[in-house]
Motif scaffolding. Structure first.
Motif, PDB file in Angstrom:
ATOM      1  N   GLU A 131       0.867  -1.197   0.139  1.00 25.26           N
ATOM      2  CA  GLU A 131       0.048  -0.042   0.012  1.00 25.26           C
ATOM      3  C   GLU A 131       0.969   1.352  -0.144  1.00 25.26           C
ATOM      4  N   ALA A 132       1.968   1.219   0.670  1.00 29.74           N
ATOM      5  CA  ALA A 132       2.921   2.430   0.847  1.00 29.74           C
ATOM      6  C   ALA A 132       3.497   2.618  -0.731  1.00 29.74           C
ATOM      7  N   ILE A 133       3.988   1.539  -1.296  1.00 29.53           N
ATOM      8  CA  ILE A 133       4.540   1.701  -2.622  1.00 29.53           C
ATOM      9  C   ILE A 133       3.515   2.343  -3.584  1.00 29.53           C
ATOM     10  N   SER A 134       2.078   1.566  -3.372  1.00 27.69           N
ATOM     11  CA  SER A 134       1.279   2.168  -4.251  1.00 27.69           C
ATOM     12  C   SER A 134       0.770   3.762  -3.955  1.00 27.69           C
ATOM     13  N   ARG A 135       0.943   4.058  -2.682  1.00 26.24           N
ATOM     14  CA  ARG A 135       0.587   5.414  -2.486  1.00 26.24           C
ATOM     15  C   ARG A 135       1.809   6.302  -3.206  1.00 26.24           C
ATOM     16  N   LYS A 136       3.031   5.789  -2.926  1.00 24.77           N
ATOM     17  CA  LYS A 136       4.309   6.609  -3.216  1.00 24.77           C
ATOM     18  C   LYS A 136       4.076   6.701  -5.052  1.00 24.77           C
ATOM     19  N   ARG A 137       3.794   5.545  -5.494  1.00 19.92           N
ATOM     20  CA  ARG A 137       3.496   5.701  -6.994  1.00 19.92           C
ATOM     21  C   ARG A 137       2.524   6.747  -7.509  1.00 19.92           C
ATOM     22  N   ARG A 138       1.462   6.612  -6.890  1.00 22.20           N
ATOM     23  CA  ARG A 138       0.316   7.598  -7.269  1.00 22.20           C
ATOM     24  C   ARG A 138       0.910   9.103  -6.854  1.00 22.20           C
ATOM     25  N   GLY A 139       1.369   9.275  -5.915  1.00 19.87           N
ATOM     26  CA  GLY A 139       1.988  10.368  -5.716  1.00 19.87           C
ATOM     27  C   GLY A 139       3.124  10.927  -6.602  1.00 19.87           C
ATOM     28  N   LEU A 140       3.994  10.061  -7.189  1.00 24.60           N
ATOM     29  CA  LEU A 140       4.680  10.244  -7.952  1.00 24.60           C
ATOM     30  C   LEU A 140       4.324  10.865  -9.360  1.00 24.60           C
ATOM     31  N   PHE A 141       3.321   9.790  -9.698  1.00 18.05           N
ATOM     32  CA  PHE A 141       2.603  10.296 -10.917  1.00 18.05           C
ATOM     33  C   PHE A 141       1.775  11.643 -11.105  1.00 18.05           C
ATOM     34  N   ARG A 142       1.061  11.980  -9.631  1.00 21.12           N
ATOM     35  CA  ARG A 142       0.604  12.963  -9.592  1.00 21.12           C
ATOM     36  C   ARG A 142       1.574  14.347  -9.772  1.00 21.12           C
ATOM     37  N   ARG A 143       2.749  14.327  -9.035  1.00 25.30           N
ATOM     38  CA  ARG A 143       4.001  15.219  -9.108  1.00 25.30           C
ATOM     39  C   ARG A 143       4.177  15.262 -10.522  1.00 25.30           C
TER      40      ARG A 143
END
Length: 127
Positions: free
Chosen positions: A25-37
């Motif tokens: 879940e943390a990796i998934s959140r980081k990936r979503r945050g990365l794409f948003r940024r």
């Protein structure tokens, strides 16, 4: 066997599985945050690029206008300087009494004493 019975799987609850799920879940959140940024920075970069390009185009048009205006004004200055030289020469000539007398005889048909003025038209001079 036409219908398969629904099978429900029971998940094991262990510390390892819970930690692994939290890590995913943390990796998934980081990936979503990365794409948003990345999307935000891309949009910001495109906006800034648009502003720079539009400013560059408008300044280029203004510069071209100013260059054309400058060329026209330089031509006008050259014409005025030529006219100024001619007028200064005319001033020098007008200070000469003989030149003034010549103009008066030509334009106003004035004559000196004992002088006779003959005026010929263009038609009679062609014969």
């Amino acid at each position: 066997m036409s219908a398969s019975p629904k099978q429900t799987l029971a998940q094991l609850q262990s510390q390892y599985i819970n930690a692994h799920q939290k890590q995913e879940e943390a990796i998934s959140r980081k990936r979503r945050g990365l794409f948003r940024r990345l999307i935000a920075f891309t949009v910001l970069g495109l906006c800034i690029s648009y502003i720079f390009i539009s400013t560059l185009v408008s300044q280029s048009a203004t510069i071209n206008e100013n260059v054309n205006t400058k060329a026209e004004l330089e031509q006008k200055i050259a014409n005025l300087q030529e006219e100024q030289v001619i007028l200064e020469e005319e001033i020098v000539k007008l200070n000469d009494n003989e030149y003034i007398a010549k103009i008066a005889r030509r334009d106003y048909f004035l004559s000196e004493e004992g002088e006779i003025i003959f005026k010929f038209t263009d038609e009679s001079s062609s014969y």
